[in-house]
Design a protein around this motif. Structure first.
Motif, PDB file in Angstrom:
ATOM      1  N   THR A 122       0.755  -1.247   0.143  1.00 34.97           N
ATOM      2  CA  THR A 122       0.102   0.065   0.081  1.00 34.97           C
ATOM      3  C   THR A 122       0.835   1.207   0.130  1.00 34.97           C
ATOM      4  OG1 THR A 122      -1.600  -1.296   1.303  1.00 34.97           O
ATOM      5  CG2 THR A 122      -1.845   1.174   1.226  1.00 34.97           C
ATOM      6  N   VAL A 123       0.478   2.343  -0.687  1.00 36.72           N
ATOM      7  CA  VAL A 123       0.919   3.434  -0.762  1.00 36.72           C
ATOM      8  C   VAL A 123      -0.027   4.428  -0.281  1.00 36.72           C
ATOM      9  CG1 VAL A 123       2.134   5.455  -2.064  1.00 36.72           C
ATOM     10  CG2 VAL A 123       2.602   3.053  -2.685  1.00 36.72           C
ATOM     11  N   TYR A 147       2.801  10.073   2.863  1.00 31.30           N
ATOM     12  CA  TYR A 147       3.772   8.725   2.586  1.00 31.30           C
ATOM     13  C   TYR A 147       4.940   8.224   3.791  1.00 31.30           C
ATOM     14  CZ  TYR A 147       4.868  13.124   0.389  1.00 31.30           C
ATOM     15  OH  TYR A 147       4.954  14.541   0.221  1.00 31.30           O
ATOM     16  N   ILE A 177       6.688   5.140  -3.577  1.00 29.82           N
ATOM     17  CA  ILE A 177       6.220   4.022  -4.392  1.00 29.82           C
ATOM     18  C   ILE A 177       7.493   3.247  -4.694  1.00 29.82           C
ATOM     19  CG2 ILE A 177       5.852   3.801  -6.898  1.00 29.82           C
ATOM     20  CD1 ILE A 177       4.337   6.670  -6.574  1.00 29.82           C
ATOM     21  N   LEU A 229      -3.113   2.280  -4.004  1.00 29.36           N
ATOM     22  CA  LEU A 229      -2.662   3.569  -3.592  1.00 29.36           C
ATOM     23  C   LEU A 229      -4.147   4.411  -3.256  1.00 29.36           C
ATOM     24  CD1 LEU A 229      -1.352   2.568  -6.710  1.00 29.36           C
ATOM     25  CD2 LEU A 229       0.254   4.486  -6.004  1.00 29.36           C
ATOM     26  N   PRO A 237      -2.831   8.897  -3.672  1.00 31.17           N
ATOM     27  CA  PRO A 237      -1.425   9.159  -3.249  1.00 31.17           C
ATOM     28  C   PRO A 237      -0.843  10.835  -3.697  1.00 31.17           C
ATOM     29  CG  PRO A 237      -1.709   7.843  -5.193  1.00 31.17           C
ATOM     30  CD  PRO A 237      -2.993   8.075  -4.452  1.00 31.17           C
ATOM     31  N   TYR A 290      -6.174   2.171  -7.325  1.00 30.27           N
ATOM     32  CA  TYR A 290      -6.092   3.479  -7.052  1.00 30.27           C
ATOM     33  C   TYR A 290      -7.192   4.115  -6.657  1.00 30.27           C
ATOM     34  CZ  TYR A 290      -3.638   8.067  -7.989  1.00 30.27           C
ATOM     35  OH  TYR A 290      -3.222   9.341  -7.903  1.00 30.27           O
TER      36      TYR A 290
END
Ligand SMILES: Nc1ncnc2c1ncn2[C@@H]1O[C@H](COP(=O)(O)OP(=O)(O)O)[C@@H](O)[C@H]1O
Ligand SMILES: [Mg+2]
Length: 374
Positions: free
Chosen positions: A81-82, A86, A146, A159, A162, A191
């Protein structure tokens, strides 16, 4: 073609008595770029958390590669997971940030070096290993995040908004960049965004959600050109949505007049929602117009004018390069392919009138400001 990798069947999530996801059914193909799109609170993050294993559905099943994985903990899933925040480790340099997962797995030093450099090259930061986190811009830091995820060679990257913390210009650059990275690494991206333009730009498949329900699944073109209901038509781009009926196939009636269109398959006389995109309307002299209206607002937008036109009390948005002053009587012409006819839904009558045009733009601005603060 690609094979199915992930499937959610009848996934329900409830908090107390509040239904947050309402029998969600969705499959995701291997190497697909799929985007969950919808307003804040519609259940996007919850869906992602189910796939990542951070949350169990109240009922329903999650499958990965055909195997039921409801009870598989996150670290055993081939998923990384992003997040928007961050959260890089500021006391470590870029290399160690990216190497973190591999160190936990106790991979040999040589392999770590090689894989970290590969990952940094993929995100366009070759040779950045020795730099400190502070020396990088927001966009570069997100790329490190990433790299830190893809270095683990997940089969799927999740994501969650992000790019939400980046400014508009950087966000646009990163959209293109992310799409390239996804194609180069050849893995599945799931996403999450509330930004419709972002979703259209990057995705193979867009899943439009509202209130814990999927409203439509399709390619960006499908979603834009053939919205299923007034919610989707309004959420994706700009839409005038007008009450009409279908006297027969390929004829739509509104404002007491008949117009040629390309749609069919409705019951004779069925009430429908008629979508007309602002760019599909031509301004013509009054005597040549299929309809006539009065200009009530004009805003210069650079590439075109946004013109608000009052047609018998219902206000349309028209985007045109032809200038018409406020107060002008104008005619409009719409080609048959400029109409998109939708079945009535629970969203009928809620969207698609531009009477509140200026306040709508204010809301958009507030939205952007709220994002910047996060
Ligand atoms: N831990 C929780 N407890 C109670 N309600 C929650 C919790 N997490 C999320 N929700 C609710 O679930 C809904 C969907 O949330 P979420 O999936 O985060 O939406 P999105 O990511 O689309 O903004 C929201 O109404 C939110 O308030
Ligand atoms: Mg969210």
């Amino acid at each position: 073609m690609s094979k199915e990798l992930i499937r959610l069947t009848d996934c329900v999530v409830k908090y107390d008595d509040e239904v947050v996801l309402d029998r969600l059914n969705l499959y995701i193909n291997d190497k697909e770029f799929l985007t969950l799109l919808g307003p804040s609170g519609c259940g996007k993050t919850t869906t992602l958390r189910i796939i990542g294993g951070f949350q169990k559905p109240t009922s329903g099943d999650v499958f990965f590669d055909g195997k039921r994985i409801n009870d598989l903990p996150p670290h055993k899933r081939k998923v990384n997971t992003v997040f928007q925040k961050y959260a890089l480790f500021t006391h470590m340099n870029i290399f160690e940030n990216v190497a973190f997962g591999l160190r936990i797995q106790k991979r040999p030093e040589k392999e770590i070096e090689q894989r970290v450099e590969e990952a940094l090259e993929l995100v366009n930061l070759p040779g950045y290993g020795k730099r400190s986190v502070d020396s990088l811009s927001g966009g570069q830091q997100q790329r490190v995040a990433i790299a830190r995820a893809i270095v683990n060679r997940p089969q799927v990257l999740l994501l969650d908004e992000p790019l939400g913390a980046l400014d508009l210009k950087l966000r646009k650059d990163m959209q293109v960049e992310l799409k390239k990275i996804q194609q180069q690494v050849g893995i599945t991206f799931i996403y999450v965004t509330h930004d419709q333009e972002e979703a259209l730009t990057m995705s193979d498949t867009v899943v439009v959600m509202d209130k814990g329900n999927i409203q439509q699944i399709g390619t960006p073109q499908d979603i834009y050109n053939e919205p299923k209901n007034a919610f989707v038509a309004d959420f994706i781009g700009e839409s005038n949505i007008i009450d009409g009926t279908m006297p027969e196939d390929r004829v739509v009636r509104m404002y007491g007049k008949k117009f040629a269109c390309l749609d069919g398959g409705f019951a004779p006389g069925e009430a429908v929602d008629v979508v007309i995109r602002p760019e599909d309307i031509d301004i013509v002299p009054v005597e040549q117009g299929q309809l006539t209206g009065t200009v009530t607002e004009v805003t210069f937008k650079g590439m075109h004018y946004d013109i608000i036109v009052d047609f018998q009390g219902f206000k349309w948005l028209i985007q045109t390069t032809d200038y018409s002053p406020v107060g002008a009587r104008i005619g409009v012409k719409i080609d048959p392919d400029g109409f998109h006819i939708m079945k009535k839904s629970r969203y009928s009558g809620m969207f698609g009138d531009y009477s509140s045009y200026s306040s709508e733009y204010d809301e958009l601005n507030e939205d952007t400001e709220a994002d910047d603060e996060e």
